[in-house]
Design a protein around this motif. Structure first.
Motif, PDB file in Angstrom:
ATOM      1  N   GLN A   1      35.628  38.907  42.906  1.00  0.00           N
ATOM      2  CA  GLN A   1      35.032  39.932  43.757  1.00  0.00           C
ATOM      3  C   GLN A   1      35.085  41.259  43.005  1.00  0.00           C
ATOM      4  OE1 GLN A   1      36.774  39.877  47.649  1.00  0.00           O
ATOM      5  NE2 GLN A   1      35.324  41.386  48.402  1.00  0.00           N
ATOM      6  N   LEU A   2      34.079  42.081  43.173  1.00  0.00           N
ATOM      7  CA  LEU A   2      34.021  43.338  42.425  1.00  0.00           C
ATOM      8  C   LEU A   2      35.206  44.238  42.791  1.00  0.00           C
ATOM      9  CD1 LEU A   2      30.236  44.222  42.476  1.00  0.00           C
ATOM     10  CD2 LEU A   2      31.579  43.413  40.564  1.00  0.00           C
ATOM     11  N   HIS A   3      35.660  45.004  41.829  1.00  0.00           N
ATOM     12  CA  HIS A   3      36.791  45.928  41.972  1.00  0.00           C
ATOM     13  C   HIS A   3      38.091  45.228  42.310  1.00  0.00           C
ATOM     14  CE1 HIS A   3      33.112  48.365  43.054  1.00  0.00           C
ATOM     15  NE2 HIS A   3      33.519  48.894  41.929  1.00  0.00           N
ATOM     16  N   ARG A   4      38.210  43.946  41.959  1.00  0.00           N
ATOM     17  CA  ARG A   4      39.457  43.214  42.158  1.00  0.00           C
ATOM     18  C   ARG A   4      39.926  42.677  40.808  1.00  0.00           C
ATOM     19  NH1 ARG A   4      37.627  44.820  46.152  1.00  0.00           N
ATOM     20  NH2 ARG A   4      37.916  44.184  48.304  1.00  0.00           N
ATOM     21  N   VAL A   5      41.249  42.544  40.661  1.00  0.00           N
ATOM     22  CA  VAL A   5      41.804  41.920  39.467  1.00  0.00           C
ATOM     23  C   VAL A   5      41.481  40.432  39.515  1.00  0.00           C
ATOM     24  CG1 VAL A   5      43.934  41.394  38.255  1.00  0.00           C
ATOM     25  CG2 VAL A   5      43.657  43.601  39.338  1.00  0.00           C
ATOM     26  N   CYS A   6      41.164  39.853  38.363  1.00  0.00           N
ATOM     27  CA  CYS A   6      40.849  38.423  38.307  1.00  0.00           C
ATOM     28  C   CYS A   6      42.049  37.601  38.743  1.00  0.00           C
ATOM     29  CB  CYS A   6      40.427  38.024  36.896  1.00  0.00           C
ATOM     30  SG  CYS A   6      40.076  36.279  36.736  1.00  0.00           S
ATOM     31  N   GLY A   7      41.850  36.708  39.697  1.00  0.00           N
ATOM     32  CA  GLY A   7      42.946  35.903  40.211  1.00  0.00           C
ATOM     33  C   GLY A   7      43.405  34.827  39.242  1.00  0.00           C
ATOM     34  N   GLU A   8      42.542  34.475  38.281  1.00  0.00           N
ATOM     35  CA  GLU A   8      42.868  33.401  37.350  1.00  0.00           C
ATOM     36  C   GLU A   8      43.666  33.914  36.155  1.00  0.00           C
ATOM     37  OE1 GLU A   8      42.113  30.218  37.948  1.00  0.00           O
ATOM     38  OE2 GLU A   8      41.208  30.835  39.849  1.00  0.00           O
ATOM     39  N   CYS A   9      43.179  34.997  35.526  1.00  0.00           N
ATOM     40  CA  CYS A   9      43.800  35.427  34.269  1.00  0.00           C
ATOM     41  C   CYS A   9      44.453  36.806  34.364  1.00  0.00           C
ATOM     42  CB  CYS A   9      42.773  35.428  33.143  1.00  0.00           C
ATOM     43  SG  CYS A   9      41.391  36.540  33.426  1.00  0.00           S
ATOM     44  N   GLY A  10      44.248  37.536  35.470  1.00  0.00           N
ATOM     45  CA  GLY A  10      44.899  38.842  35.622  1.00  0.00           C
ATOM     46  C   GLY A  10      44.233  39.961  34.861  1.00  0.00           C
ATOM     47  N   TYR A  11      42.990  39.758  34.436  1.00  0.00           N
ATOM     48  CA  TYR A  11      42.276  40.807  33.724  1.00  0.00           C
ATOM     49  C   TYR A  11      41.545  41.704  34.710  1.00  0.00           C
ATOM     50  CZ  TYR A  11      42.843  39.690  28.813  1.00  0.00           C
ATOM     51  OH  TYR A  11      43.352  39.534  27.557  1.00  0.00           O
ATOM     52  N   TYR A  12      41.431  42.964  34.341  1.00  0.00           N
ATOM     53  CA  TYR A  12      40.640  43.906  35.130  1.00  0.00           C
ATOM     54  C   TYR A  12      39.997  44.903  34.186  1.00  0.00           C
ATOM     55  CZ  TYR A  12      39.357  47.185  38.808  1.00  0.00           C
ATOM     56  OH  TYR A  12      38.673  48.010  39.652  1.00  0.00           O
ATOM     57  N   LYS A  13      38.683  45.072  34.285  1.00  0.00           N
ATOM     58  CA  LYS A  13      37.931  45.965  33.407  1.00  0.00           C
ATOM     59  C   LYS A  13      38.166  45.617  31.937  1.00  0.00           C
ATOM     60  CE  LYS A  13      37.603  50.017  36.349  1.00  0.00           C
ATOM     61  NZ  LYS A  13      38.083  51.407  36.490  1.00  0.00           N
ATOM     62  N   GLY A  14      38.207  44.343  31.627  1.00  0.00           N
ATOM     63  CA  GLY A  14      38.331  43.904  30.250  1.00  0.00           C
ATOM     64  C   GLY A  14      39.700  44.043  29.641  1.00  0.00           C
ATOM     65  N   LYS A  15      40.709  44.328  30.484  1.00  0.00           N
ATOM     66  CA  LYS A  15      42.055  44.474  29.958  1.00  0.00           C
ATOM     67  C   LYS A  15      43.033  43.666  30.805  1.00  0.00           C
ATOM     68  CE  LYS A  15      41.458  48.956  29.987  1.00  0.00           C
ATOM     69  NZ  LYS A  15      41.808  50.379  30.053  1.00  0.00           N
ATOM     70  N   GLN A  16      44.145  43.253  30.184  1.00  0.00           N
ATOM     71  CA  GLN A  16      45.190  42.529  30.918  1.00  0.00           C
ATOM     72  C   GLN A  16      45.878  43.510  31.866  1.00  0.00           C
ATOM     73  OE1 GLN A  16      46.264  39.051  30.011  1.00  0.00           O
ATOM     74  NE2 GLN A  16      47.126  39.212  32.045  1.00  0.00           N
ATOM     75  N   ALA A  17      45.657  43.335  33.155  1.00  0.00           N
ATOM     76  CA  ALA A  17      46.244  44.253  34.129  1.00  0.00           C
ATOM     77  C   ALA A  17      47.528  43.704  34.720  1.00  0.00           C
ATOM     78  CB  ALA A  17      45.239  44.539  35.243  1.00  0.00           C
ATOM     79  N   ILE A  18      47.556  42.392  34.979  1.00  0.00           N
ATOM     80  CA  ILE A  18      48.712  41.756  35.603  1.00  0.00           C
ATOM     81  C   ILE A  18      49.070  40.522  34.782  1.00  0.00           C
ATOM     82  CG2 ILE A  18      49.513  40.545  37.662  1.00  0.00           C
ATOM     83  CD1 ILE A  18      47.534  42.312  39.239  1.00  0.00           C
ATOM     84  N   GLU A  19      50.358  40.332  34.518  1.00  0.00           N
ATOM     85  CA  GLU A  19      50.803  39.150  33.783  1.00  0.00           C
ATOM     86  C   GLU A  19      50.643  37.920  34.663  1.00  0.00           C
ATOM     87  OE1 GLU A  19      51.673  38.929  30.727  1.00  0.00           O
ATOM     88  OE2 GLU A  19      51.850  41.040  30.188  1.00  0.00           O
ATOM     89  N   LYS A  20      50.033  36.891  34.105  1.00  0.00           N
ATOM     90  CA  LYS A  20      49.786  35.683  34.895  1.00  0.00           C
ATOM     91  C   LYS A  20      50.453  34.466  34.265  1.00  0.00           C
ATOM     92  CE  LYS A  20      47.171  36.578  38.490  1.00  0.00           C
ATOM     93  NZ  LYS A  20      47.468  36.077  39.848  1.00  0.00           N
ATOM     94  N   THR A  21      51.576  34.668  33.628  1.00  0.00           N
ATOM     95  CA  THR A  21      52.229  33.555  32.938  1.00  0.00           C
ATOM     96  C   THR A  21      52.869  32.580  33.921  1.00  0.00           C
ATOM     97  OG1 THR A  21      54.096  35.029  32.670  1.00  0.00           O
ATOM     98  CG2 THR A  21      52.683  34.699  30.752  1.00  0.00           C
ATOM     99  N   VAL A  22      53.286  33.069  35.089  1.00  0.00           N
ATOM    100  CA  VAL A  22      53.988  32.234  36.064  1.00  0.00           C
ATOM    101  C   VAL A  22      53.057  31.193  36.661  1.00  0.00           C
ATOM    102  CG1 VAL A  22      55.458  32.262  38.105  1.00  0.00           C
ATOM    103  CG2 VAL A  22      55.406  34.242  36.579  1.00  0.00           C
ATOM    104  N   ALA A  23      51.791  31.607  36.880  1.00  0.00           N
ATOM    105  CA  ALA A  23      50.850  30.728  37.566  1.00  0.00           C
ATOM    106  C   ALA A  23      50.438  29.552  36.682  1.00  0.00           C
ATOM    107  CB  ALA A  23      49.608  31.516  37.980  1.00  0.00           C
ATOM    108  N   ALA A  24      50.487  29.731  35.361  1.00  0.00           N
ATOM    109  CA  ALA A  24      50.001  28.697  34.449  1.00  0.00           C
ATOM    110  C   ALA A  24      50.979  27.540  34.290  1.00  0.00           C
ATOM    111  CB  ALA A  24      49.776  29.299  33.072  1.00  0.00           C
TER     112      ALA A  24
END
Lengths: 173, 61
Positions: B38-61
């Motif tokens: 969804q627009l203006h949301r951090v990617c739920g799969e990889c944690g990227y936002y605006k082409g940059k890593q915004a949130i670490e998603k290592t736990v989910a993998a």
């Protein structure tokens, strides 16, 4: 009437709201980022940023003012020590709100609020790409014109628009 | 105080409600992993936002 009263009451009475914001601010300062709803994060931003600004002048007086709000010794210590040293040359805008989708259960809009200077991944790449736009210098204009021609030549290349994006991002931050 | 003179029929009620419409969220794809976002949301799969890593998603993998 409610005209131009901007405080979000968050469905709580004054005492409840103040205590909740104080607790959230202390949590944010101690753990650097917290997950919460967007409404609460926006209220917290207004609450915590003036306190962070206060931490730039490390005096007993300002420490007592901040403690009056937070009521948390550890948080005040952390704020005036580690946090203050990191945010010293940032003129406001110490927090970032990143929306993360809706919560299961009540479908509330969730977000991550964090202290900007503690997210290395997000800051690290954008810092060197920042360009300050200045009017009136012909030399820079010539540079930008040459840049533009380059962009036109390599319109199929993906890198050029990406770089543009990153400068835009930095402005919005 | 003023009161309604007549009961509104079901037809009047339903006609009013024809303008109540659900709006579909604007959806885009993640620039990093291509997942639907969804627009203006951090990617739920990889944690990227605006082409940059915004949130670490290592736990989910």
């Amino acid at each position: 009437m409610r005209h131009s009263k901007k405080v979000n009451h968050l469905g709580r009475q004054a005492g409840h709201r103040k205590l909740m914001l104080a607790n959230m601010a202390a949590s944010l300062i101690k753990s650097k980022k917290i997950n919460t709803t967007v409404a609460k994060a926006k209220a917290l931003k207004k609450y915590v940023e003036p306190l962070i600004t206060k931490s730039k002048t490390d005096s007993t007086h300002s420490r007592r003012i901040v403690f009056g709000y937070l009521q948390d010794k550890e948080a005040v210590k952390e704020l005036f020590g580690d946090v203050a040293s990191k945010i010293m040359d940032r003129p406001g805008g110490y927090t970032r709100i990143l929306k993360t989708g809706n919560r299961l259960g009540d479908n509330a809009e969730m977000c991550l609020i964090e202290l900007v200077d503690y997210n290395q991944n997000y800051n690290g790449t954008a810092a060197p790409a920042k360009k300050k736009s200045r009017r009136g210098s012909s030399k820079k204009k010539a540079d930008s014109a040459s840049d533009a021609t380059i962009v036109e030549d390599s319109s199929t290349e993906e890198k050029a628009p990406k770089a543009k994006k990153s400068t835009k991002d930095k402005k919005e931050d | 105080m003023a009161h309604p003179k007549r009961r509104h029929s079901t037809q009047r009620r339903d006609k009013r409600r024809t303008h109540y419409k659900a709006v579909a969220p604007t959806i885009s794809s993640c620039s990093n992993c291509g997942a639907t976002v969804q627009l203006h949301r951090v990617c739920g799969e990889c944690g990227y936002y605006k082409g940059k890593q915004a949130i670490e998603k290592t736990v989910a993998a």
